[in-house]
Design a protein around this motif. Structure first.
Motif, PDB file in Angstrom:
ATOM      1  N   SER A  53       0.850  -1.189   0.000  1.00 30.25           N
ATOM      2  CA  SER A  53       0.000   0.000   0.000  1.00 30.25           C
ATOM      3  C   SER A  53       0.883   1.234   0.000  1.00 30.25           C
ATOM      4  CB  SER A  53      -0.901   0.011   1.233  1.00 30.25           C
ATOM      5  OG  SER A  53      -0.118   0.200   2.407  1.00 30.25           O
ATOM      6  N   ILE A  54       0.313   2.381  -0.262  1.00 27.00           N
ATOM      7  CA  ILE A  54       1.111   3.606  -0.278  1.00 27.00           C
ATOM      8  C   ILE A  54       1.680   3.899   1.109  1.00 27.00           C
ATOM      9  CG2 ILE A  54      -0.871   5.136   0.101  1.00 27.00           C
ATOM     10  CD1 ILE A  54       2.253   5.826  -2.106  1.00 27.00           C
ATOM     11  N   GLU A  55       0.916   3.578   2.147  1.00 33.26           N
ATOM     12  CA  GLU A  55       1.423   3.780   3.506  1.00 33.26           C
ATOM     13  C   GLU A  55       2.617   2.857   3.777  1.00 33.26           C
ATOM     14  OE1 GLU A  55      -2.626   5.174   3.109  1.00 33.26           O
ATOM     15  OE2 GLU A  55      -1.778   3.171   2.767  1.00 33.26           O
ATOM     16  N   GLU A  56       2.505   1.622   3.342  1.00 36.28           N
ATOM     17  CA  GLU A  56       3.603   0.673   3.528  1.00 36.28           C
ATOM     18  C   GLU A  56       4.820   1.065   2.700  1.00 36.28           C
ATOM     19  OE1 GLU A  56       1.062  -3.426   4.386  1.00 36.28           O
ATOM     20  OE2 GLU A  56       1.357  -2.728   2.323  1.00 36.28           O
ATOM     21  N   LEU A  57       4.579   1.607   1.513  1.00 35.37           N
ATOM     22  CA  LEU A  57       5.684   2.058   0.665  1.00 35.37           C
ATOM     23  C   LEU A  57       6.461   3.188   1.328  1.00 35.37           C
ATOM     24  CD1 LEU A  57       3.998   2.008  -2.856  1.00 35.37           C
ATOM     25  CD2 LEU A  57       6.071   0.752  -2.216  1.00 35.37           C
ATOM     26  N   TRP A  58       5.745   4.135   1.916  1.00 40.90           N
ATOM     27  CA  TRP A  58       6.437   5.258   2.553  1.00 40.90           C
ATOM     28  C   TRP A  58       7.205   4.799   3.795  1.00 40.90           C
ATOM     29  CZ3 TRP A  58       8.066   9.263   0.319  1.00 40.90           C
ATOM     30  CH2 TRP A  58       7.325   9.947  -0.642  1.00 40.90           C
ATOM     31  N   GLU A  62      11.215   5.155   4.185  1.00 36.89           N
ATOM     32  CA  GLU A  62      11.875   5.762   5.344  1.00 36.89           C
ATOM     33  C   GLU A  62      13.002   4.871   5.867  1.00 36.89           C
ATOM     34  OE1 GLU A  62      10.678   7.221   9.890  1.00 36.89           O
ATOM     35  OE2 GLU A  62       9.116   6.805   8.398  1.00 36.89           O
ATOM     36  N   ASP A  63      12.725   3.583   5.946  1.00 37.24           N
ATOM     37  CA  ASP A  63      13.745   2.642   6.423  1.00 37.24           C
ATOM     38  C   ASP A  63      14.942   2.584   5.470  1.00 37.24           C
ATOM     39  OD1 ASP A  63      12.064   2.073   8.523  1.00 37.24           O
ATOM     40  OD2 ASP A  63      11.268   0.233   7.620  1.00 37.24           O
ATOM     41  N   LEU A  64      14.661   2.535   4.181  1.00 39.28           N
ATOM     42  CA  LEU A  64      15.737   2.453   3.187  1.00 39.28           C
ATOM     43  C   LEU A  64      16.528   3.749   3.104  1.00 39.28           C
ATOM     44  CD1 LEU A  64      13.890   0.497   0.343  1.00 39.28           C
ATOM     45  CD2 LEU A  64      15.467  -0.398   2.071  1.00 39.28           C
ATOM     46  N   SER A  65      15.867   4.854   3.383  1.00 42.06           N
ATOM     47  CA  SER A  65      16.561   6.148   3.386  1.00 42.06           C
ATOM     48  C   SER A  65      17.637   6.173   4.469  1.00 42.06           C
ATOM     49  CB  SER A  65      15.555   7.279   3.606  1.00 42.06           C
ATOM     50  OG  SER A  65      16.203   8.532   3.627  1.00 42.06           O
TER      51      SER A  65
END
Length: 368
Positions: A53-58, A62-65
């Motif tokens: 989902s878009i929430e899960e993507l963000w 954040e984690d990958l950033s």
């Protein structure tokens, strides 16, 4: 040939301040460091972005950033050899691309937040549904550290500047360019680099409406080249987050020192808060050259507040204080309506701007 009529593009690198403030950009330009988008391809995403989902993507973004920041710092310090890192699939760039295409269907790439489904052909203020490239070439008229710049001019813009010098592609005929997809855009960038481009300069119009395809093009780009974002910086927070780990050098415009002038001359609201927020982030994230176009009769309301803000908030920035303003577009067609900007800035106005910048300690000479 460019070395003959732009010798400053070589000499500028003998300036120690330029060397320090544009260290990362030059290292990528000289192939001594990897462009940021290539690092994104090494950061593994444990989940398939298409299934989230878009929430899960963000949340994943954040984690990958945070992971990117750690790897980037170690590459920059020499603790990690980039060449020893393996490509990951799916990766951080894939996550960015998926988010961008979700935004494209309810467009909020800029702070207009039109919310139109551009995938279905709807258009908002920028007037473009797809990506229209009007020209691409080695630009020899940019700031000295950027020449020759692999410039890609996109159609469409989220501003409606009454004095726009590119009004044909930004406002009047934005769809008259060549429609490109991500693979074609990657080939354009690759060819520009092979021809000697020091960077890929995404400009327009404005590149912001094209964020989704620009990001996807990096998936197919297999050469090392600095990515440059040349924009009015009216990007949404979401777009800025997507660009953070792929842009090596920022080239933002800071046009107005207040919201009143911005609304009257570019028909945008809440300009100062949005533009300064984004430029401050860009300054803190990467190398940056800030452009300010000096307009006649706007020293007190725009130029001086802008220079003060830069001095206080972006101390590492190089600043191009530009004298190129000339009446264009609607100003020429109806000069009585735009009397304050119906002429070029005078020598005295430019000297006052330069003098004010010197008093503030702003470094502008190498790039102006």
């Amino acid at each position: 040939m460019w070395r003959i009529f732009r010798p400053d593009a070589i000499v500028v690198w003998s300036n120690p301040t330029v060397q320090e403030r544009l260290y990362w950009y030059k290292a990528v330009m000289d192939n001594k460091m990897p462009a940021k988008f290539t690092i994104c391809k090494k950061i593994e995403a444990e989940e398939d972005p298409e299934n989230l989902s878009i929430e899960e993507l963000w949340k994943l973004h954040e984690d990958l950033s945070r992971r990117f920041d750690d790897v980037f710092a170690k590459i920059r310090s020499g603790e990690i050899d980039f060449k020893e890192l393996k490509d990951a699939k799916p990766n951080f760039l894939d996550v960015k691309i998926e988010i961008a295409y979700r935004i494209y269907e309810n467009c909020e790439f800029c702070e207009r937040r039109c919310g139109v489904n551009r995938k279905e052909g709807e258009v908002g203020v920028c007037k473009v549904d797809r990506v229209y490239v009007h020209s691409w070439f080695l630009h020899h008229g940019e700031e000295a550290p950027l020449v020759p710049s692999g410039t890609i001019f996109y159609g469409g813009c989220n501003f409606k500047c009454v004095f726009c010098q590119n009004h044909d592609i930004s406002q009047e005929f934005p769809k008259d360019g060549v429609v490109v997809d991500a693979k074609k855009l990657a080939l354009i960038q690759k060819d520009l680099r092979a021809e000697g481009a020091r960077n890929i300069n995404h400009v327009g119009g404005d590149p912001t409406p094209n964020t989704h395809v620009i990001l996807e093009s990096l998936r197919y780009l297999d050469v090392n080249v600095p990515q440059l974002w040349n924009s009015n910086m009216y990007c949404s927070e979401e777009t800025m987050k997507l660009l953070r780990e792929v842009i090596d050098i920022w080239l933002p415009d800071l046009k107005y020192g207040n919201d009143r002038c911005a609304e009257r001359l570019s028909f945008v609201k809440n300009y100062w808060k949005i533009a300064t927020r984004n430029i401050k982030w860009a300054h803190d994230w990467a190398d940056i050259i800030i452009r300010h176009l000096v307009m006649p009769n706007h020293l007190e309301c725009c130029t001086k507040p802008i220079l003060r803000w830069i001095a206080e908030n972006c101390p590492r920035a190089l600043v191009n204080i530009m004298e190129q303003y000339r009446p264009e577009f609607l100003v020429v067609r109806n000069p009585e309506r735009w009397k304050d900007i119906a002429r070029r800035p005078t020598v005295a106005e430019m000297e006052e701007a330069y003098s004010y910048a010197r008093k503030l300690g702003i470094v502008y000479e190498p790039v102006s």
